[in-house]
Design a protein around this motif. Sequence first.
Motif, PDB file in Angstrom:
ATOM      1  N   SER A 100      18.757 -45.939 -25.678  1.00 40.06           N
ATOM      2  CA  SER A 100      20.089 -45.367 -25.855  1.00 40.06           C
ATOM      3  C   SER A 100      20.057 -44.123 -26.745  1.00 40.06           C
ATOM      4  N   LEU A 101      18.911 -43.828 -27.351  1.00 36.50           N
ATOM      5  CA  LEU A 101      18.803 -42.637 -28.212  1.00 36.50           C
ATOM      6  C   LEU A 101      18.071 -41.492 -27.509  1.00 36.50           C
ATOM      7  N   THR A 102      17.600 -41.750 -26.306  1.00 36.46           N
ATOM      8  CA  THR A 102      16.886 -40.701 -25.581  1.00 36.46           C
ATOM      9  C   THR A 102      17.547 -40.480 -24.222  1.00 36.46           C
ATOM     10  N   PRO A 103      17.343 -39.307 -23.602  1.00 34.17           N
ATOM     11  CA  PRO A 103      16.520 -38.191 -24.066  1.00 34.17           C
ATOM     12  C   PRO A 103      17.082 -37.575 -25.350  1.00 34.17           C
ATOM     13  N   ALA A 104      16.192 -37.396 -26.333  1.00 33.32           N
ATOM     14  CA  ALA A 104      16.613 -36.891 -27.638  1.00 33.32           C
ATOM     15  C   ALA A 104      16.767 -35.380 -27.579  1.00 33.32           C
ATOM     16  N   LYS A 105      17.896 -34.898 -28.066  1.00 34.98           N
ATOM     17  CA  LYS A 105      18.108 -33.445 -28.090  1.00 34.98           C
ATOM     18  C   LYS A 105      17.360 -32.843 -29.261  1.00 34.98           C
ATOM     19  N   ARG A 106      17.373 -33.578 -30.394  1.00 38.82           N
ATOM     20  CA  ARG A 106      16.647 -33.105 -31.570  1.00 38.82           C
ATOM     21  C   ARG A 106      15.570 -34.116 -31.933  1.00 38.82           C
ATOM     22  N   SER A 107      14.570 -33.654 -32.677  1.00 38.00           N
ATOM     23  CA  SER A 107      13.407 -34.503 -32.945  1.00 38.00           C
ATOM     24  C   SER A 107      13.782 -35.794 -33.651  1.00 38.00           C
ATOM     25  N   LEU A 108      13.173 -36.858 -33.167  1.00 35.12           N
ATOM     26  CA  LEU A 108      13.422 -38.182 -33.715  1.00 35.12           C
ATOM     27  C   LEU A 108      12.061 -38.831 -33.957  1.00 35.12           C
ATOM     28  N   ALA A 109      11.873 -39.381 -35.170  1.00 32.86           N
ATOM     29  CA  ALA A 109      10.642 -40.127 -35.436  1.00 32.86           C
ATOM     30  C   ALA A 109      10.952 -41.616 -35.358  1.00 32.86           C
ATOM     31  N   VAL A 110      10.061 -42.353 -34.732  1.00 29.19           N
ATOM     32  CA  VAL A 110      10.294 -43.784 -34.520  1.00 29.19           C
ATOM     33  C   VAL A 110       9.076 -44.570 -34.979  1.00 29.19           C
ATOM     34  N   LYS A 119       9.679 -39.876 -45.266  1.00 22.99           N
ATOM     35  CA  LYS A 119      10.423 -39.041 -46.218  1.00 22.99           C
ATOM     36  C   LYS A 119      10.045 -37.573 -46.032  1.00 22.99           C
ATOM     37  N   TYR A 120       8.741 -37.357 -45.841  1.00 21.71           N
ATOM     38  CA  TYR A 120       8.287 -35.980 -45.621  1.00 21.71           C
ATOM     39  C   TYR A 120       8.935 -35.388 -44.364  1.00 21.71           C
ATOM     40  N   LEU A 121       8.955 -36.191 -43.298  1.00 18.57           N
ATOM     41  CA  LEU A 121       9.510 -35.698 -42.028  1.00 18.57           C
ATOM     42  C   LEU A 121      10.980 -35.316 -42.173  1.00 18.57           C
ATOM     43  N   LEU A 122      11.727 -36.145 -42.912  1.00 17.50           N
ATOM     44  CA  LEU A 122      13.158 -35.860 -43.083  1.00 17.50           C
ATOM     45  C   LEU A 122      13.381 -34.689 -44.042  1.00 17.50           C
ATOM     46  N   SER A 123      12.676 -34.713 -45.199  1.00 18.84           N
ATOM     47  CA  SER A 123      12.937 -33.688 -46.219  1.00 18.84           C
ATOM     48  C   SER A 123      12.498 -32.309 -45.749  1.00 18.84           C
ATOM     49  N   SER A 124      11.450 -32.267 -44.921  1.00 18.09           N
ATOM     50  CA  SER A 124      10.981 -30.966 -44.444  1.00 18.09           C
ATOM     51  C   SER A 124      11.769 -30.494 -43.230  1.00 18.09           C
ATOM     52  N   GLY A 125      12.642 -31.351 -42.755  1.00 16.17           N
ATOM     53  CA  GLY A 125      13.439 -30.975 -41.592  1.00 16.17           C
ATOM     54  C   GLY A 125      12.659 -30.993 -40.289  1.00 16.17           C
ATOM     55  N   LYS A 126      11.490 -31.618 -40.287  1.00  9.62           N
ATOM     56  CA  LYS A 126      10.691 -31.679 -39.051  1.00  9.62           C
ATOM     57  C   LYS A 126      11.358 -32.577 -38.012  1.00  9.62           C
ATOM     58  N   VAL A 127      12.046 -33.608 -38.514  1.00  9.94           N
ATOM     59  CA  VAL A 127      12.840 -34.436 -37.599  1.00  9.94           C
ATOM     60  C   VAL A 127      14.242 -34.555 -38.182  1.00  9.94           C
ATOM     61  N   THR A 128      15.208 -34.834 -37.309  1.00  7.56           N
ATOM     62  CA  THR A 128      16.582 -34.952 -37.810  1.00  7.56           C
ATOM     63  C   THR A 128      16.927 -36.387 -38.178  1.00  7.56           C
ATOM     64  N   ALA A 129      16.193 -37.333 -37.616  1.00  6.90           N
ATOM     65  CA  ALA A 129      16.469 -38.737 -37.937  1.00  6.90           C
ATOM     66  C   ALA A 129      15.223 -39.574 -37.689  1.00  6.90           C
ATOM     67  N   VAL A 130      15.171 -40.712 -38.348  1.00  7.92           N
ATOM     68  CA  VAL A 130      14.084 -41.657 -38.072  1.00  7.92           C
ATOM     69  C   VAL A 130      14.690 -43.009 -37.697  1.00  7.92           C
ATOM     70  N   GLY A 147      17.088 -49.437 -38.691  1.00  8.82           N
ATOM     71  CA  GLY A 147      17.970 -48.396 -39.183  1.00  8.82           C
ATOM     72  C   GLY A 147      17.711 -47.067 -38.507  1.00  8.82           C
ATOM     73  N   LEU A 148      18.805 -46.378 -38.181  1.00  3.28           N
ATOM     74  CA  LEU A 148      18.705 -44.993 -37.718  1.00  3.28           C
ATOM     75  C   LEU A 148      19.121 -44.155 -38.913  1.00  3.28           C
ATOM     76  N   ILE A 149      18.183 -43.432 -39.495  1.00  2.00           N
ATOM     77  CA  ILE A 149      18.389 -42.849 -40.817  1.00  2.00           C
ATOM     78  C   ILE A 149      18.201 -41.333 -40.782  1.00  2.00           C
ATOM     79  N   ALA A 150      19.182 -40.628 -41.287  1.00  2.00           N
ATOM     80  CA  ALA A 150      19.092 -39.170 -41.337  1.00  2.00           C
ATOM     81  C   ALA A 150      18.946 -38.670 -42.773  1.00  2.00           C
ATOM     82  N   ASP A 151      19.285 -39.522 -43.722  1.00  2.00           N
ATOM     83  CA  ASP A 151      19.280 -39.126 -45.119  1.00  2.00           C
ATOM     84  C   ASP A 151      18.094 -39.774 -45.832  1.00  2.00           C
ATOM     85  N   GLU A 152      17.367 -38.969 -46.575  1.00  2.00           N
ATOM     86  CA  GLU A 152      16.151 -39.456 -47.227  1.00  2.00           C
ATOM     87  C   GLU A 152      16.393 -40.713 -48.056  1.00  2.00           C
TER      88      GLU A 152
END
Lengths: 141, 364
Positions: free
Chosen positions: B73-83, B19-30, B45-50
């Motif tokens: 299929s999600l990489t190379p990631a253009k924007r940060s992704l937490a897994v 939640k911290y990663l998404l809300s702070s905008g550190k990653v765009t999706a988890v 789940g591929l989740i972008a919304d908290e």
Amino acid sequence: MDKEFTPRIAAILCQWCSYTGADLAGTSRLQYPTSIIAMKVMCSSRVDPVLLLKAYLSGSDGVLLGGCHPGDCHYEVGNYHTRRRFAILKAVFDTLGLESARLKLSWISASEGPKFAQVANDYTEEIKKMGENPSKKKMFL
Amino acid sequence: MSSINLDMSAPEGVVALLKYLLSSGKVTAVLVPRRNPDTGAYDIGLIADEAGLDSAAPVDPVMLANTGQILSSLTPAKRSLAVVLKPCELRAFVERVKREQGALENVLTISYTCGGVFPLEKVIGESFADVIPNYFKRVGSGEVVDGTRDTCRACEHFVPMNADVTISIAADAGSSSGCRIYLNTDQARELVGGLEGKQSDDEFDPAVTLKLAAGRKAEKEKLFKSLAPTGDGLDGVIEVFGKCVGCHGCGRVCPICYCLLCDFESRSFDYDLPYFEKELAGKGALRLPPDTIFFHLGRMIHMSFSCVGCGLCSDVCPVGIPVASMFKKVGEHTAALFDYVAGRDVEEKLPVMVFKEEEFSELG
């Protein structure tokens, strides 16, 4: 019965060394057994070890893969890769308790006609002692 | 600062971290395992919304699919992704990266000391939700949990290798009330450093897992022994793999088997009548569909050294062949030839791609 057993050995030989070595054995009129069924490939590394497995499961009494001596590969490093793949193949056989002695890797250069005849004779004797490949009789394989 | 402690259970802590990663905008999706609260069904789940994280079940003992495979299929990631992924899934992904089937850039890998997962058969059972609390208790105390996958009970690599973030769960009795988050890389410290909690310089100490490691090793030896077929050689192989229906499901779910056109499904092994007639003439009877046992041994030759022992192949086998256990056993032997450990280091080359001039002199 055993005395009449003539093995069938699938010999896959690289065209630059081992196959030429086999040719030399022939033109030198060296004797080697008819058990050897020679097949020519461009390089021993061209042979996916799965094909050696296929030969074994299809009833080849022995499977011989021949290449250039390490360091002498026509494509410089092909046989080094062959060697690693062959090591994996053997390890799979050994772990499963299969007869890895039915698989043989041999380095024979184009000038080694006598060595080819020797390998063919020795390996045929070895396989004769082992007897027929049991896969020939396995109807559920 | 190398670790952050949160006053909540480890599963809750992972959700808080995400939640911290998404809300702070550190990653765009988890990318994280979820559980549908209405049906109880798990997925990834591929989740972008908290808000989407409310259904996250990040460390539940379930593996629907190997996340390492999905990540390709999600990489190379253009924007940060937490897994969030299990140690074996991370190793599988590293093996895929080596095969150019993915990239680690822009991916924050969050893994944990893993207690193992249950077979899918158990997961879809009605009482599965009741199993989980007891599972975490036993895992926390460093037990090998019975009922988990064969290869999980026998897995010695339950401490993540090269994860950016490690969560302490298995063999950590405090994980039910406190969540210890270890930040192993600069990327982790940069992205997670701002998370509120008790910060310290502690680094993950693998010594706490020794008891579990010993338990797993004993289980592994037991498993390998039990796999010894009663028949010798070919008979043994027929005994183990002779039930195969040739569905190739084990290869489909395997994170290492990445080939889009599998050799065994190609024209190379597509036979016609003359072939069967020839075979029949020699043998008198044939097993159809053909090449079922050949397929398993062939796969072992192609990729067993990269097997991470995730156990999915056994789980999907419709006839109960212990595929994963056999691959784990054979894979240990093939990998040992090259002192190779699958997924240990992304820089470590695949053993079939490199060679030494002086080796295996006994072979030729």
